[in-house]
Design a protein around this motif. Structure first.
Motif, PDB file in Angstrom:
ATOM      1  N   GLN A  33       0.820  -0.962  -0.180  1.00 30.15           N
ATOM      2  CA  GLN A  33       0.303   0.096   0.277  1.00 30.15           C
ATOM      3  C   GLN A  33       0.718   1.131   0.153  1.00 30.15           C
ATOM      4  N   ASP A  34       1.927   1.433   0.418  1.00 26.96           N
ATOM      5  CA  ASP A  34       3.006   2.069   0.922  1.00 26.96           C
ATOM      6  C   ASP A  34       3.432   2.934  -0.538  1.00 26.96           C
ATOM      7  N   GLY A  35       3.353   1.826  -1.861  1.00 24.99           N
ATOM      8  CA  GLY A  35       3.881   2.082  -3.377  1.00 24.99           C
ATOM      9  C   GLY A  35       2.374   2.472  -3.630  1.00 24.99           C
ATOM     10  N   HIS A  36       1.283   3.076  -3.071  1.00 25.16           N
ATOM     11  CA  HIS A  36       0.146   2.861  -3.990  1.00 25.16           C
ATOM     12  C   HIS A  36       0.493   5.187  -5.073  1.00 25.16           C
ATOM     13  N   ASP A  37       1.384   6.015  -4.464  1.00 24.07           N
ATOM     14  CA  ASP A  37       1.582   7.172  -4.933  1.00 24.07           C
ATOM     15  C   ASP A  37       2.461   6.624  -6.663  1.00 24.07           C
ATOM     16  N   ILE A  38       3.374   6.217  -6.105  1.00 25.74           N
ATOM     17  CA  ILE A  38       4.967   5.585  -7.190  1.00 25.74           C
ATOM     18  C   ILE A  38       3.869   4.888  -8.550  1.00 25.74           C
ATOM     19  N   ARG A  39       2.723   4.008  -7.568  1.00 27.41           N
ATOM     20  CA  ARG A  39       2.259   2.900  -8.418  1.00 27.41           C
ATOM     21  C   ARG A  39       1.707   3.880  -9.324  1.00 27.41           C
ATOM     22  N   GLN A  40       1.093   4.841  -9.464  1.00 26.14           N
ATOM     23  CA  GLN A  40       0.527   6.127  -9.433  1.00 26.14           C
ATOM     24  C   GLN A  40       1.379   7.084 -10.854  1.00 26.14           C
ATOM     25  N   ILE A  41       1.958   6.557 -10.504  1.00 26.34           N
ATOM     26  CA  ILE A  41       2.670   7.527 -11.502  1.00 26.34           C
ATOM     27  C   ILE A  41       3.770   6.180 -12.737  1.00 26.34           C
ATOM     28  N   PHE A  42       3.459   5.455 -12.018  1.00 26.64           N
ATOM     29  CA  PHE A  42       3.898   5.004 -13.321  1.00 26.64           C
ATOM     30  C   PHE A  42       2.897   4.332 -14.157  1.00 26.64           C
ATOM     31  N   ALA A  43       1.233   4.339 -13.861  1.00 26.38           N
ATOM     32  CA  ALA A  43       0.296   4.636 -14.388  1.00 26.38           C
ATOM     33  C   ALA A  43       0.054   5.813 -15.179  1.00 26.38           C
TER      34      ALA A  43
END
Length: 77
Positions: A33-43
């Motif tokens: 869950q801590d990677g949510h914002d990073i995942r969003q940048i990739f998307a």
């Protein structure tokens, strides 16, 4: 794309793998869950590449802060 690249460089150094190998699945597995914002940048980078998505200035400011936080290890810049 530059934000994704900077994050990949930072994570690659931390995880001791080449940045190009880092995928969304790696982010999910290692950061949860801590990677949510990073995942969003990739998307968003993928979406911008394929759809011509135009972000607003406020979007850039938010993502810039997130990227700075990630590449500085949470230290103030």
């Amino acid at each position: 794309n530059l934000a994704r690249s900077a994050i990949r460089q930072s994570l690659g150094a931390s995880w001791q793998i080449t940045p190009e190998q880092i995928t969304v699945a790696d982010i999910d597995a290692r950061l949860g869950q801590d990677g949510h914002d990073i995942r969003q940048i990739f998307a968003l980078a993928d979406e911008a590449n394929y759809s011509g998505l135009a972000l607003e200035a406020t979007d850039f400011q938010r993502w810039k802060q997130l990227v700075r936080h990630q590449i500085t290890g949470g230290k103030a810049t």
